[in-house]
Every structure is written in structure tokens, then in C-alpha cells.
Design an enzyme around this catalytic site. Structure first.
Site, PDB file in Angstrom:
ATOM      1  N   CYS A   2       0.855  -1.190   0.000  1.00  0.00           N
ATOM      2  CA  CYS A   2       0.000   0.000   0.000  1.00  0.00           C
ATOM      3  C   CYS A   2       0.892   1.241   0.000  1.00  0.00           C
ATOM      4  O   CYS A   2       2.083   1.168   0.214  1.00  0.00           O
ATOM      5  CB  CYS A   2      -0.871   0.014   1.254  1.00  0.00           C
ATOM      6  SG  CYS A   2      -1.801  -1.498   1.480  1.00  0.00           S
ATOM      7  N   ARG A  27       1.377   1.587  -6.009  1.00  0.00           N
ATOM      8  CA  ARG A  27       1.628   0.586  -4.964  1.00  0.00           C
ATOM      9  C   ARG A  27       0.357  -0.177  -4.597  1.00  0.00           C
ATOM     10  O   ARG A  27       0.381  -1.123  -3.823  1.00  0.00           O
ATOM     11  CB  ARG A  27       2.200   1.263  -3.715  1.00  0.00           C
ATOM     12  CG  ARG A  27       3.563   1.898  -3.928  1.00  0.00           C
ATOM     13  CD  ARG A  27       3.975   2.755  -2.754  1.00  0.00           C
ATOM     14  NE  ARG A  27       4.198   1.966  -1.574  1.00  0.00           N
ATOM     15  CZ  ARG A  27       5.390   1.471  -1.216  1.00  0.00           C
ATOM     16  NH1 ARG A  27       6.432   1.681  -1.993  1.00  0.00           N
ATOM     17  NH2 ARG A  27       5.545   0.768  -0.125  1.00  0.00           N
ATOM     18  N   TRP A  74      -3.766  -1.891  -1.367  1.00  0.00           N
ATOM     19  CA  TRP A  74      -3.798  -3.152  -2.107  1.00  0.00           C
ATOM     20  C   TRP A  74      -4.290  -4.171  -1.093  1.00  0.00           C
ATOM     21  O   TRP A  74      -3.587  -4.494  -0.131  1.00  0.00           O
ATOM     22  CB  TRP A  74      -2.417  -3.519  -2.634  1.00  0.00           C
ATOM     23  CG  TRP A  74      -2.417  -4.757  -3.466  1.00  0.00           C
ATOM     24  CD1 TRP A  74      -2.919  -4.907  -4.721  1.00  0.00           C
ATOM     25  CD2 TRP A  74      -1.929  -6.047  -3.084  1.00  0.00           C
ATOM     26  NE1 TRP A  74      -2.745  -6.194  -5.166  1.00  0.00           N
ATOM     27  CE2 TRP A  74      -2.146  -6.926  -4.181  1.00  0.00           C
ATOM     28  CE3 TRP A  74      -1.301  -6.552  -1.950  1.00  0.00           C
ATOM     29  CZ2 TRP A  74      -1.774  -8.265  -4.156  1.00  0.00           C
ATOM     30  CZ3 TRP A  74      -0.930  -7.887  -1.930  1.00  0.00           C
ATOM     31  CH2 TRP A  74      -1.171  -8.725  -3.022  1.00  0.00           C
ATOM     32  N   ASN A 100       0.716  -0.175   6.278  1.00  0.00           N
ATOM     33  CA  ASN A 100       1.177  -1.017   5.177  1.00  0.00           C
ATOM     34  C   ASN A 100       1.835  -2.230   5.811  1.00  0.00           C
ATOM     35  O   ASN A 100       2.741  -2.095   6.624  1.00  0.00           O
ATOM     36  CB  ASN A 100       2.179  -0.259   4.299  1.00  0.00           C
ATOM     37  CG  ASN A 100       2.675  -1.137   3.146  1.00  0.00           C
ATOM     38  OD1 ASN A 100       2.015  -2.091   2.776  1.00  0.00           O
ATOM     39  ND2 ASN A 100       3.840  -0.821   2.627  1.00  0.00           N
ATOM     40  N   GLY A 101       1.351  -3.422   5.481  1.00  0.00           N
ATOM     41  CA  GLY A 101       1.912  -4.644   6.058  1.00  0.00           C
ATOM     42  C   GLY A 101       0.782  -5.606   6.387  1.00  0.00           C
ATOM     43  O   GLY A 101      -0.360  -5.413   5.987  1.00  0.00           O
ATOM     44  N   GLU A 479       9.146 -14.207 -19.518  1.00  0.00           N
ATOM     45  CA  GLU A 479       8.931 -12.770 -19.282  1.00  0.00           C
ATOM     46  C   GLU A 479       7.888 -12.233 -20.254  1.00  0.00           C
ATOM     47  O   GLU A 479       7.026 -11.429 -19.883  1.00  0.00           O
ATOM     48  CB  GLU A 479      10.248 -12.015 -19.402  1.00  0.00           C
ATOM     49  CG  GLU A 479      10.139 -10.506 -19.226  1.00  0.00           C
ATOM     50  CD  GLU A 479       9.549 -10.078 -17.875  1.00  0.00           C
ATOM     51  OE1 GLU A 479       9.422 -10.903 -16.955  1.00  0.00           O
ATOM     52  OE2 GLU A 479       9.189  -8.894 -17.754  1.00  0.00           O
ATOM     53  N   LYS A 483       4.374 -10.469 -18.993  1.00  0.00           N
ATOM     54  CA  LYS A 483       3.979  -9.126 -19.448  1.00  0.00           C
ATOM     55  C   LYS A 483       2.592  -9.149 -20.065  1.00  0.00           C
ATOM     56  O   LYS A 483       1.729  -8.336 -19.746  1.00  0.00           O
ATOM     57  CB  LYS A 483       4.997  -8.607 -20.478  1.00  0.00           C
ATOM     58  CG  LYS A 483       6.310  -8.193 -19.882  1.00  0.00           C
ATOM     59  CD  LYS A 483       6.248  -6.828 -19.267  1.00  0.00           C
ATOM     60  CE  LYS A 483       6.590  -6.619 -17.843  1.00  0.00           C
ATOM     61  NZ  LYS A 483       7.009  -7.565 -16.940  1.00  0.00           N
ATOM     62  N   GLU A 486      -0.105  -9.813 -17.310  1.00  0.00           N
ATOM     63  CA  GLU A 486      -0.360  -8.832 -16.249  1.00  0.00           C
ATOM     64  C   GLU A 486      -0.970  -7.541 -16.761  1.00  0.00           C
ATOM     65  O   GLU A 486      -1.626  -6.845 -15.997  1.00  0.00           O
ATOM     66  CB  GLU A 486       0.895  -8.578 -15.423  1.00  0.00           C
ATOM     67  CG  GLU A 486       2.029  -7.922 -16.105  1.00  0.00           C
ATOM     68  CD  GLU A 486       3.170  -7.663 -15.106  1.00  0.00           C
ATOM     69  OE1 GLU A 486       4.319  -7.698 -15.547  1.00  0.00           O
ATOM     70  OE2 GLU A 486       2.938  -7.416 -13.913  1.00  0.00           O
ATOM     71  N   HIS A 502       5.481 -33.222 -24.874  1.00  0.00           N
ATOM     72  CA  HIS A 502       5.250 -34.205 -23.799  1.00  0.00           C
ATOM     73  C   HIS A 502       3.944 -33.939 -23.066  1.00  0.00           C
ATOM     74  O   HIS A 502       3.849 -34.152 -21.862  1.00  0.00           O
ATOM     75  CB  HIS A 502       6.439 -34.184 -22.823  1.00  0.00           C
ATOM     76  CG  HIS A 502       7.718 -34.573 -23.482  1.00  0.00           C
ATOM     77  ND1 HIS A 502       8.028 -35.873 -23.818  1.00  0.00           N
ATOM     78  CD2 HIS A 502       8.746 -33.813 -23.935  1.00  0.00           C
ATOM     79  CE1 HIS A 502       9.201 -35.909 -24.417  1.00  0.00           C
ATOM     80  NE2 HIS A 502       9.669 -34.675 -24.502  1.00  0.00           N
ATOM     81  N   LYS A 602       2.905  -2.503  -7.404  1.00  0.00           N
ATOM     82  CA  LYS A 602       4.265  -2.419  -7.945  1.00  0.00           C
ATOM     83  C   LYS A 602       5.244  -3.258  -7.142  1.00  0.00           C
ATOM     84  O   LYS A 602       6.170  -3.830  -7.698  1.00  0.00           O
ATOM     85  CB  LYS A 602       4.732  -0.957  -7.934  1.00  0.00           C
ATOM     86  CG  LYS A 602       6.126  -0.740  -8.505  1.00  0.00           C
ATOM     87  CD  LYS A 602       6.213  -1.120  -9.954  1.00  0.00           C
ATOM     88  CE  LYS A 602       7.604  -0.889 -10.527  1.00  0.00           C
ATOM     89  NZ  LYS A 602       7.739  -1.481 -11.870  1.00  0.00           N
TER      90      LYS A 602
END
Ligand code: AGP
Length: 607
Positions: A2, A27, A74, A100-101, A479, A483, A486, A502, A602
Site C-alpha cells: 500500500c 503501490r 492493495w 502497510n503490512g 517474461e 507481461k 499482467e 510431452h 508495484k
């Protein structure tokens, strides 16, 4: 993760709080709120959704207050909605706070407080903090906060208002970043320095510390309430600027900044032909004594580690393993004083990576962190630190920091290869020459922008997209898939090209998009065969390769060819560009919130 801001000074607090929250929105952006101390006590304004929704609730009357705190969330405990938004106010209105936490024992504390008659108004873990502060309040808010902190298990960065003490903001920190500053504006509190422009020096609160922030002074205290002397960190000039410089999104701006981010990082540690890291060094004996190298990270930082693992193992002649941080923590390792454990993180605040680093330290490993944010938690928690110089990265989907991480990892590779006697003088010089040329190679790949914009049509409306490759191309495919997922919200899967047959190939059907990443000659023919295999099942294949190999991909439906590379062992930074651009333009085509994708933040400072 957050975003937290606080302001106390002579000016109205709301503009500073809202401006700071807008810069911290990356964030987390499920909900937002501010608390102000005014003549009536503590006023709290909160709203679900983005900061713009909160701003609709802020009338002119709120501009009288000159002290306040703010939060952009968040969600971890409790759905995103107004009642779960921060700040949380204690039942009698004595305390308001932002957090935040994660408070791991919040349920136990909630039951205890409810048994004492406390009535909660949210589903959050945070509300137990304001409730405890009110419970322990005896006229001294700092003592109440310290007694509260003693009861908390977990992580917290706190900004706290007490109705009886309108001339101060109380702060506490354990496990989540919290920074303070004093300047002509007054006293400033923030979880990331980008919240307030023009900062010249900041104070970083360490775990277990408290602070009393006033308009013109800060008092720092330890857990026993003893005063602590703290020196501020001066902030280096940063290329981050408030605007997008005409770009539609920070992400596109940051994709374009990659040549500079890579070159600035690569060249910052080169002194002639010597590699010199101010924050990390190994003697030849120490380098030759190494028995294992771990590369540990999350998300894109892990994908950078997975790519570098091949190059590192190839050149330094040591077992190297890239490991997802949240997995590293629960696996038996054979770590000793000759094990180098490298932790990579853009934010330096990712909880899983920090926890893995602490585990490695406890087991006696030599720890090195590669981070982009100065003074972040990982910077002070590892034996050595190497900063990437990508500048502040705002888009949640990382690009330039990922490139800069590769630059740092390649430097470490050459550094160790030389010290271990595995790189001859000639090959060392050749490696460095190629490294210095990668910024230009990235720039060359950026010329594919319009091609990527056009080809993004392939993906819109698709339910399953496959990215395949071998060796570093496989790490690059991972990667590319991340991208695309997300920011476009399209399901993608990265797969080792040789493994597809396979099982997973059963999912390939008419029109299934397959992005075949093939920048390396040593595995080219194999991946071409894999293209034939998926084509035979109806796939639509987009090959990503170098110009020199394009004629070999006659079976592909489309080809994205980057300018030829000097060293295919170092092909990932330039190869990432078309994949980043494909995801960007697909997300644009789909109208997605590119810089702030849904559900993401982020940096994930919770586990
Ligand atoms: C990458 O685009 C994502 N934003 C995410 O995977 C990120 O790489 C991951 O959370 C790690 O963050 P860090 O580099 O700050 O540790």
C-alpha cells in the site's frame, strides 16, 4: 503493498496528501482515504477505487486542516470497499491510522478486543491496531503506540493521528518501508520517495523504531522510548520526472528508457576494464572458493535471474540455480560460507525475497542484493548491494528495471568469471565490449514498435497464448508471457519448446497463437522443429528472432526480427523489447489500465 503519506505544516494538508497518493497509486489502488485533524476532531474521508473517486468527496471545507495522513490500498484482509479502506479510526475517535503490512495475529487480537466490548467496523487486520492504541491510551499517544506494537506479530509501517495531539504524526515501522522528511513544506511521511517531488534528504525508519513527526522537527525513538540520533540520506538526482513526457503511459516511456537504463547500469561499475562494485567485492580466493550460486527473486526479477543463470553457469563454471523466492524459503538448501546467494528486486521491498534473503543469511550464505530503489529494506539487509540505475519505475509492469537487472547480472558474471580464472583476458574484454553494445541493441529493437502494434491484433480475443523457447529464450518467453498476462489479462503460458510435445501440445488447436522465441543459433533448428509440430496442429506462429535467421522461419505465420546481435549469450535484453511492445499494444487494444493493472501492485510487501 500500500501507499502511505502524511503531512504536517502551515499549508492545507489535502493537496499534499492527494498529490502524494496519486504518485503512490502504483503501490495499490483498490481504495483510498485520508484523515485530517480539524477543530471537530478527526475527519476521515475514504472511498473504494482509485484516487479520482476519493477526490470527488473532498470539498473546499476540508482545506482548513494542516495535518493529515493518507493511504492507497492493495487489499490483503477484507475486500476492497469503503469500510475496509484506510485510515481506520478507533471506536471513540481518539486515533486514526494508515498501515502497510500484515498483522498475522489480528484475529486473536480481534477476539480479545471484542470480548472487552470493542465493536469493529471493518474486516481488516489494521483496525486492531487503532483499537489497541485506544485501549492503551493513558494520555501519552507514543506510549500507547509502543504498547500496541508490542502486541503485534507481523509487519507494519504506520502513520497515526491522535485527536488530543494535533501538532504531530506518530510513526512506527517493522518490516514495511517508512520514510520521513523535513523541508520548507513542513513534516512529510511517505512509503516511497516518489510521493513528494523535490526531496533532498530523507530519514529512513528502521524496524522497531518510532518517530514523532512535527512541522519543523522529528524525534526518533527506540522500542524502549529512548531518543535515537538519526542522520538523513541525501537523495541522488533521479531521472524520474513527474510527467509521462508526452507518452500515453509510463510503461511505454519506460520501455523506451531501456537503452539508457541498461547502459547507465553497465557502465556505472566499469573503471576502464575493471569492474568495481562499491557495495560488493570478492577476492580471487573468495571467488575461487565459491561452491554454488543461487539467484533468488520473484516475478520479472525471477525471469531475469532465470535468464542470467545460463550465462553465469556457462562462464563462471559453477552450479548456478535460479529459484523463485517464495519456493526458496521452503526447500532444503546446502548453503555455507562459500555459497553466494544473489537476491534481485526492483523495489527492494518484496516480502518473499526479503524472507528468502534472511533465510540464506541465517544459513551462513554470502548474500548480495541487486536492487533499484536506494535505501530500500534489502539494501540494508544483505552483505553486499549492487544498485541498478534504471531510475524510478512507475508502471507496475516492469521493463527498464528488468533490463537493468540483466546488466547487473552480466557484470557479476564477468566479475566472477575473471576472478575465478574462467575468463581469459581476451574473452573478458570481448564480453565487456558486447556488454557495452547492448544499449544500442535494445535501441535497435525499439524500431519494431509499429510492427508490434500491428501484430498485437493476433492476441486480442484469444483465450490461450503460448510462449515457447529454449535456454535463455525460454526465460525470455516466460517474461513475455508474464507481461502479456499482467497488463492484457489474457491467459498465457511459457513453455520449454522441447517439452511441449510431452503433453501440453494437446492444447494446440486451429488458430492457437504460439510465440516462438528463437534468438540463439545453438538451439535454432530444434525450435524450428517445434514450430513445425505446432503448425501441424493448426497453431498461428509468431517467431521472434534475429534478422540473420529470419529466412529459416518460413513456416511461421509472422516474424518479428530484431537487428543482429553481437553475442547471443547476451540476447535477452534486446529480445525482451518486442515481447514488451506486443503486450503493451495488446493491452492498449483491449482498453486495459496499462500502468496500474487490476489486482496488482508495484511491489508486494506482503507474503
Ligand atoms: C513484473 O512486471 C511484476 N510487476 C512483478 O512480477 C514484479 O517483478 C515482482 O513482484 C517482483 O518485484 P520486485 O522486483 O520489486 O521484487
Amino acid at each position: 503493498m500500500c501507499g502511505i503519506v502524511g503531512y504536517i505544516g502551515a499549508s492545507p494538508a489535502v493537496p499534499y496528501l492527494v498529490g502524494g497518493l496519486e504518485k503512490l497509486e502504483y503501490r495499490g489502488y483498490d481504495s483510498a482515504g485520508i484523515a485530517l485533524i480539524d477543530r471537530q476532531g478527526i475527519a476521515v474521508i475514504r472511498e473504494k477505487g482509485r484516487i479520482d473517486e476519493l477526490k470527488k468527496l473532498l470539498g473546499e471545507e476540508k482545506n482548513e486542516s494542516t495535518v493529515g495522513i493518507g493511504h492507497t490500498r492493495w487489499a490483503t484482509h477484507g475486500e476492497p470497499c469503503r469500510k475496509n479502506a484506510h485510515p481506520h479510526v478507533s471506536q471513540k475517535g481518539l486515533f486514526a491510522l494508515v498501515h502497510n503490512g500484515i498483522i498475522e495475529n489480528s484475529e486473536e487480537l480481534r477476539q480479545e478486543l471484542m470480548a472487552e466490548g470493542y465493536v469493529f467496523s471493518s474486516e481488516t487486520d489494521t483496525e486492531v491496531i487503532s483499537a489497541l492504541a485506544e485501549k492503551y491510551y493513558d494520555g501519552c499517544p507514543v506510549r500507547a503506540l509502543m504498547r500496541t506494537a508490542e502486541r503485534l506479530v507481523g509487519s507494519y509501517a504506520l502513520g497515526v493521528l491522535c485527536r488530543d495531539f494535533p501538532d504531530r504524526i506518530l510513526c512506527a515501522r517493522k518490516g514495511s518501508p517508512l520514510l520521513l522528511a523535513l523541508d520548507e513544506r513542513g513534516g512529510l511521511l511517505f512509503s516511497d520517495k516518489v510521493a513528494f517531488e523535490g526531496l533532498r534528504e530523507v530519514y529512513r525508519l528502521e524496524d522497531g523504531e518510532f518517530a514523532v513527526l512535527k512541522q519543523d522537527n522529528i524525534t526518533f525513538l527506540d522500542a524502549m522510548g529512548r531518543n535515537i540520533d538519526k542522520s538523513p540520506s541525501r537523495l541522488a538526482g533521479d531521472e524520474y520526472d513527474a510527467g509521462k513526457q508526452g507518452y500515453a503511459h509510463f510503461m511505454l516511456k519506460e520501455i523506451d528508457q531501456q537503452p539508457r537504463a541498461f547502459s547507465r547500469t553497465a557502465e556505472a561499475y566499469l573503471q576502464g576494464e575493471d569492474i568495481v562494485f562499491p557495495g560488493f567485492s570478492l577476492s580471487e580466493d573468495q571467488a575461487r572458493s565459491l561452491d554454488m550460486i543461487y539467484l533468488v527473486a520473484c516475478g520479472s526479477a525471477y525471469n531475469a535471474a532465470a535468464a542470467a543463470q545460463y550465462t553465469l553457469q556457462q562462464i563462471v563454471n559453477l552450479p548456478c540455480r535460479s529459484v523463485i523466492a517464495s519456493e526458496f524459503r521452503y526447500t532444503r538448501h546446502y548453503i555455507g560460507k562459500n555459497t553466494l546467494c544473489v537476491f534481485i528486486s526492483q523495489s527492494g521491498e518484496t516480502a518473499d525475497t526479503i524472507a528468502a534473503m534472511e533465510l540464506a543469511r541465517r544459513q551462513g550464505g554470502r548474500t548480495l542484493s541487486i536492487i533499484n530503489v536506494p535505501d530500500s529494506t534489502m539494501a540494508v539487509g544483505s552483505d553486499g548491494v549492487i544498485y541498478t540505475l534504471a531510475g524510478t519505475e512507475i508502471a507496475v509492469a516492469t521493463t527498464k528495471a528488468y533490463s537493468a537487472q540483466l546488466a547487473a547480472l552480466y557484470l557479476v558474471t564477468a566479475y566472477l568469471g575473471k576472478r575465478r580464472g574462467e575468463l581469459s583476458e581476451e574473452n573478458y574484454r570481448l564480453f565487456l565490449n558486447h556488454l557495452k553494445g547492448i544499449g544500442a541493441e535494445i535501441k535497435g529493437a525499439l524500431a519494431l514498435r509499429s510492427r508490434c502494434e500491428s501484430l498485437s491484433r493476433i492476441f486480442d480475443g484469444q483465450n490461450d497464448i503460448y510462449f515457447i523457447g529454449r535456454k535463455t529464450d525460454y526465460a525470455l518467453a516466460a517474461e513475455g508471457a508474464l507481461k502479456m498476462k499482467e497488463i492484457s489479462y489474457l491467459h498465457c503460458e511459457a513453455y520449454a519448446a522441447g517439452e511441449l510435445k510431452h503433453g501440453t501440445i494437446s492444447l494446440i488447436e486451429e488458430g492457437t497463437p504460439v510465440v516462438a522465441v528463437c534468438l540463439r543459433k545453438d538451439i535454432l533448428k530444434k525450435t524450428v522443429s517445434n514450430i513445425s509440430e505446432v503448425k501441424a496442429r493448426g497453431a498461428f506462429v509468431l517467431a521472434v528472432t534475429q534478422e540473420r535467421y529470419a529466412p529459416l522461419f518460413s513456416e511461421a505465420d509472422e516474424i518479428l526480427a530484431i537487428p543482429d546481435l553481437a553475442d547471443e549469450e547476451l540476447s535477452v535484453p534486446a529480445g525482451a523489447v518486442p515481447l514488451q511492445l506486443l503486450s503493451y499494444y495488446t493491452a492498449l487494444r483491449r482498453g486495459c489500465a496499462i500502468d496500474k493493472p487490476r489486482n496488482l501492485a508495484k511491489s508486494v510487501t506482503v507474503e
